[in-house]
Write a protein that holds these residues in place. Structure first.
Motif, PDB file in Angstrom:
ATOM      1  N   ALA A 299       1.854  18.338   5.900  1.00  0.00           N
ATOM      2  CA  ALA A 299       1.469  17.877   4.562  1.00  0.00           C
ATOM      3  C   ALA A 299       2.661  17.292   3.814  1.00  0.00           C
ATOM      4  O   ALA A 299       2.565  16.220   3.206  1.00  0.00           O
ATOM      5  CB  ALA A 299       0.866  19.037   3.768  1.00  0.00           C
TER       6      ALA A 299
ATOM      7  N   LEU B  46       3.803  13.942   5.392  1.00  0.00           N
ATOM      8  CA  LEU B  46       2.987  12.790   4.997  1.00  0.00           C
ATOM      9  C   LEU B  46       3.319  12.305   3.589  1.00  0.00           C
ATOM     10  O   LEU B  46       3.162  11.118   3.280  1.00  0.00           O
ATOM     11  CB  LEU B  46       1.501  13.142   5.098  1.00  0.00           C
ATOM     12  CG  LEU B  46       0.936  13.270   6.518  1.00  0.00           C
ATOM     13  CD1 LEU B  46      -0.511  13.740   6.478  1.00  0.00           C
ATOM     14  CD2 LEU B  46       1.046  11.954   7.278  1.00  0.00           C
ATOM     15  N   ILE B  47       3.786  13.219   2.733  1.00  0.00           N
ATOM     16  CA  ILE B  47       4.199  12.808   1.389  1.00  0.00           C
ATOM     17  C   ILE B  47       5.397  11.861   1.467  1.00  0.00           C
ATOM     18  O   ILE B  47       5.528  10.927   0.664  1.00  0.00           O
ATOM     19  CB  ILE B  47       4.554  14.044   0.527  1.00  0.00           C
ATOM     20  CG1 ILE B  47       3.296  14.873   0.222  1.00  0.00           C
ATOM     21  CG2 ILE B  47       5.241  13.631  -0.785  1.00  0.00           C
ATOM     22  CD1 ILE B  47       2.289  14.213  -0.685  1.00  0.00           C
TER      23      ILE B  47
ATOM     24  N   HIS C 294       0.691  19.573  -4.099  1.00  0.00           N
ATOM     25  CA  HIS C 294       0.417  18.518  -3.126  1.00  0.00           C
ATOM     26  C   HIS C 294      -0.527  17.450  -3.683  1.00  0.00           C
ATOM     27  O   HIS C 294      -0.230  16.247  -3.612  1.00  0.00           O
ATOM     28  CB  HIS C 294      -0.173  19.141  -1.853  1.00  0.00           C
ATOM     29  CG  HIS C 294      -0.463  18.152  -0.773  1.00  0.00           C
ATOM     30  ND1 HIS C 294      -1.732  17.625  -0.571  1.00  0.00           N
ATOM     31  CD2 HIS C 294       0.330  17.577   0.157  1.00  0.00           C
ATOM     32  CE1 HIS C 294      -1.700  16.786   0.439  1.00  0.00           C
ATOM     33  NE2 HIS C 294      -0.470  16.734   0.910  1.00  0.00           N
TER      34      HIS C 294
ATOM     35  N   LEU D 149       0.503  13.479  -4.345  1.00  0.00           N
ATOM     36  CA  LEU D 149       0.001  12.375  -3.502  1.00  0.00           C
ATOM     37  C   LEU D 149      -0.770  11.361  -4.330  1.00  0.00           C
ATOM     38  O   LEU D 149      -0.790  10.163  -3.991  1.00  0.00           O
ATOM     39  CB  LEU D 149      -0.826  12.915  -2.332  1.00  0.00           C
ATOM     40  CG  LEU D 149      -2.269  13.417  -2.569  1.00  0.00           C
ATOM     41  CD1 LEU D 149      -3.263  12.266  -2.469  1.00  0.00           C
ATOM     42  CD2 LEU D 149      -2.619  14.470  -1.534  1.00  0.00           C
TER      43      LEU D 149
ATOM     44  N   ILE E  63      -2.869   6.374   0.693  1.00  0.00           N
ATOM     45  CA  ILE E  63      -2.737   7.829   0.615  1.00  0.00           C
ATOM     46  C   ILE E  63      -3.829   8.545   1.412  1.00  0.00           C
ATOM     47  O   ILE E  63      -3.927   9.771   1.360  1.00  0.00           O
ATOM     48  CB  ILE E  63      -2.766   8.326  -0.853  1.00  0.00           C
ATOM     49  CG1 ILE E  63      -4.138   8.072  -1.488  1.00  0.00           C
ATOM     50  CG2 ILE E  63      -1.656   7.706  -1.670  1.00  0.00           C
ATOM     51  CD1 ILE E  63      -4.327   8.767  -2.833  1.00  0.00           C
TER      52      ILE E  63
ATOM     53  N   SER F 185      -2.857  11.588   3.699  1.00  0.00           N
ATOM     54  CA  SER F 185      -2.524  12.757   2.881  1.00  0.00           C
ATOM     55  C   SER F 185      -3.761  13.333   2.206  1.00  0.00           C
ATOM     56  O   SER F 185      -3.894  14.547   2.072  1.00  0.00           O
ATOM     57  CB  SER F 185      -1.491  12.378   1.813  1.00  0.00           C
ATOM     58  OG  SER F 185      -0.236  12.109   2.390  1.00  0.00           O
TER      59      SER F 185
ATOM     60  N   GLY G 117      -5.093  16.925   2.727  1.00  0.00           N
ATOM     61  CA  GLY G 117      -5.244  17.736   1.515  1.00  0.00           C
ATOM     62  C   GLY G 117      -6.610  18.395   1.437  1.00  0.00           C
ATOM     63  O   GLY G 117      -6.737  19.515   0.930  1.00  0.00           O
TER      64      GLY G 117
END
Length: 323
Positions: A166, A169-170, A188, A192, A199, A202, A206
């Protein structure tokens, strides 16, 4: 490299901000009192969980697989509150609302991995209770200290791996819009949503994270208690049923303390005022570590007896020292 950075494919300048601004509790009157409350909660959480860990270390009778999981829960509680409370107190009480990009991602990683492990540790404890009640004669063979350590190791791996993905990916996001995070920490979802390139990976992760790290553990725990209820129905005497059920009370209390507030916040969160949601969500992350040691000290006979024994030995050694 382009695969990991779609902003380059679209000829968008890839932007990593020097800092983020955490807006969190802005506009709430007398909010400083809340942070003073958080400090006291943090102190009592650390003291209580340290006490539980100390009792388990000092008493050789508490070496069963169950207490390996209890020790891990106490350790996780200390680490999670230490990762969260001092930082958010510094951010809001001392008005240090700007946080660097790298510090924000580090903050996010530790908070999410440790909070996830709090939940997953309840899975280990539910597995222990399931084996103890369904297979009482074979429990010591099926659930050894080695098995419990292996299970906890797998759960730590799951929590850390998903959180690491996670956060990773940010890092592929470009932040060319706002740098204001509408949360009380580097959350998170709010982070994002600040991205101005694709996005969707993510966003998918998420949506997957609560399922894997919250709802699946809850379903597993509920399923174990369905099996436990079935096993208890096969026990002939009420006295034996009550004795078996008593061994589950501390774990059931922990499950209620952890999952009830979380499910309420996620269930009706969309109807809440944003500020009320932030406060309620912050409470759901700091109150369980405070209550967990209280539950185990008062509801677990072995820990209660061990604590009484240690206090008695300490008092006797003081009296002997004076004489």
């Amino acid at each position: 490299m382009e695969f990991f950075n779609p902003a380059l494919e679209e000829n968008i300048t890839f932007v990593r901000p020097a800092y983020f601004f955490i807006s969190g509790f802005i506009g709430i009157p007398h909010i400083n009192y809340y942070f003073i409350f958080l400090i006291f909660v943090y102190i009592f959480s650390v003291v209580g969980n340290t006490l539980v860990m100390t009792v388990i270390i000092l008493d050789h009778m508490l070496r069963g697989p169950k207490y390996v999981a209890v020790f891990n829960l106490a350790l996780t509680d200390i680490l999670s509150t230490t990762a969260l409370v001092p930082k958010i107190t510094d951010i809001f009480l001392f008005n240090h609302r700007y946080i660097s990009y790298n510090e924000c991602l580090t903050f996010m990683f530790f908070c999410f991995s440790l909070l996830s492990m709090q939940c997953l540790n309840l899975v280990a404890l539910s597995y222990d209770r399931l084996m103890a009640i369904m297979y009482p004669l074979h429990y010591q063979v099926k659930v050894t200290q080695k098995v419990m350590l292996g299970l906890i190791g797998v759960l730590w791996f799951i929590a850390i791996s998903f959180t690491l993905i996670a956060v990773g990916l940010i890092t592929r996001l470009s932040f060319c819009k706002s740098v204001i995070i509408n949360s009380y920490f580097c959350d998170h979802g709010p982070v994002l949503r600040l991205g101005c390139n694709d996005i969707s990976p993510s966003r998918v992760l998420g949506a997957l994270l609560p399922v894997v790290l919250l709802w699946i553990p809850l379903v597993f725990i509920l399923a174990t208690y369905c099996c436990i209820t079935y096993a208890l129905s096969k026990i002939s005497t009420r006295q034996e049923k009550a004795k078996a059920l008593k061994t589950c009370t501390s774990h059931l209390s922990l499950v209620t303390i952890y999952f009830l507030p979380v499910t309420l916040v996620f269930g009706i969160g969309g109807k809440m005022n944003p500020i009320a949601r932030i406060i309620n969500l912050s409470l759901t992350t700091i109150i369980p570590p405070l209550l967990n040691p209280i539950v185990y000290v008062f509801q677990t006979q072995e820990i209660k007896q061990s604590l009484q024994k240690l206090i008695k030995v300490k008092a006797q050694s003081k009296i002997a020292g004076k004489n």
